[in-house]
Design a protein around this motif. Sequence first.
Motif, PDB file in Angstrom:
ATOM      1  N   ASP A 124      -4.759  -7.064   1.038  1.00  0.00           N
ATOM      2  CA  ASP A 124      -5.558  -6.282   1.320  1.00  0.00           C
ATOM      3  C   ASP A 124      -6.027  -6.215   2.765  1.00  0.00           C
ATOM      4  OD1 ASP A 124      -8.925  -7.197   0.145  1.00  0.00           O
ATOM      5  OD2 ASP A 124      -7.723  -8.054   1.828  1.00  0.00           O
ATOM      6  N   ASN A 125      -6.788  -5.304   3.429  1.00  0.00           N
ATOM      7  CA  ASN A 125      -7.338  -5.476   4.755  1.00  0.00           C
ATOM      8  C   ASN A 125      -8.761  -5.497   4.793  1.00  0.00           C
ATOM      9  OD1 ASN A 125      -4.824  -2.673   5.476  1.00  0.00           O
ATOM     10  ND2 ASN A 125      -4.813  -4.791   6.475  1.00  0.00           N
ATOM     11  N   GLN A 126      -9.170  -6.799   4.325  1.00  0.00           N
ATOM     12  CA  GLN A 126     -10.372  -7.304   4.438  1.00  0.00           C
ATOM     13  C   GLN A 126     -11.592  -6.676   3.610  1.00  0.00           C
ATOM     14  OE1 GLN A 126     -10.644  -7.781   8.702  1.00  0.00           O
ATOM     15  NE2 GLN A 126     -10.429 -10.094   8.446  1.00  0.00           N
ATOM     16  N   GLY A 127     -11.319  -6.739   2.385  1.00  0.00           N
ATOM     17  CA  GLY A 127     -12.327  -5.963   1.547  1.00  0.00           C
ATOM     18  C   GLY A 127     -11.865  -4.702   0.837  1.00  0.00           C
ATOM     19  N   GLY A 128     -11.025  -3.874   1.448  1.00  0.00           N
ATOM     20  CA  GLY A 128     -10.606  -2.795   0.954  1.00  0.00           C
ATOM     21  C   GLY A 128      -9.841  -3.070  -0.275  1.00  0.00           C
ATOM     22  N   LYS A 129      -9.094  -1.789  -0.633  1.00  0.00           N
ATOM     23  CA  LYS A 129      -8.176  -1.775  -1.577  1.00  0.00           C
ATOM     24  C   LYS A 129      -7.049  -2.924  -1.866  1.00  0.00           C
ATOM     25  CE  LYS A 129      -5.355   1.843   0.245  1.00  0.00           C
ATOM     26  NZ  LYS A 129      -4.972   3.109   0.172  1.00  0.00           N
ATOM     27  N   LEU A 130      -6.788  -3.567  -2.797  1.00  0.00           N
ATOM     28  CA  LEU A 130      -5.552  -4.167  -3.058  1.00  0.00           C
ATOM     29  C   LEU A 130      -4.649  -3.330  -3.141  1.00  0.00           C
ATOM     30  CD1 LEU A 130      -7.092  -7.237  -5.322  1.00  0.00           C
ATOM     31  CD2 LEU A 130      -6.322  -7.553  -2.860  1.00  0.00           C
ATOM     32  N   ILE A 131      -3.413  -3.935  -2.581  1.00  0.00           N
ATOM     33  CA  ILE A 131      -2.113  -3.382  -2.744  1.00  0.00           C
ATOM     34  C   ILE A 131      -1.380  -4.393  -3.752  1.00  0.00           C
ATOM     35  CG2 ILE A 131       0.093  -2.282  -1.972  1.00  0.00           C
ATOM     36  CD1 ILE A 131      -2.302  -0.533  -1.287  1.00  0.00           C
TER      37      ILE A 131
END
Lengths: 112, 114
Positions: free
Chosen positions: A94-101
């Motif tokens: 993720d980009n620091q707290g956003g959605k997980l890919i």
Amino acid sequence: AQSVSQHNHHVILSEAASLELGCNYSYGGTVNLFWYVQYPGQHLQLLLKYFSGDPLVKGIKGFEAEFIKSKFSFNLRKPSVQWSDTAEYFCAADNQGGKLIFGQGTELSVKP
Amino acid sequence: GAGVSQSPSNKVTEKGKDVELRCDPISGHTALYWYRQRLGQGLEFLIYFQGNSAPDKSGLPSDRFSAERTGESVSTLTIQRTQQEDSAVYLCASRPSGGSYEQYFGPGTRLTVT
């Protein structure tokens, strides 16, 4: 586009064998990396995570992973697997707290 | 303490019916996520709530899917006019505010559309 790929869909090992599961990511900017595990009949739980600092991270149950920025990789390793490690393993970013890919997952079967 | 809970654990519905799935996050967690896991595939992001900010709906596959969250508590995911391709396990996760980016997952709701 952001993506995470896992190279192995199904891995079969005998007990005491060494394990390495591949994970590559495609992300712009700062990325956090995770390995999650799902044991049969249980929900997803965190094995280990990398945010910054030492690229070799240690998790629960003897697992470790190494972040290699130049290779965009975050491979999971364990020196000696046990039957109880039979599970599905997911790499995620993720980009620091956003959605997980998430990657597609790797099913690990350990033969006793 | 208590983890993320989801209900129902299993739901079988007929094609064309609407369904509601519920998620109770860990108390105090400000961020809440919904994911979907179809058979043989990885987890797909659906929607993300963070406090009072507008939710990130970029993963919702169609306008048949919607989700709401009441404050920093319960969330419901609604699927209208269900289709067979909606069959999947729907997972909810929550995360505390601050520097930890770890998401804590619930057990999921297995949805089967017949």
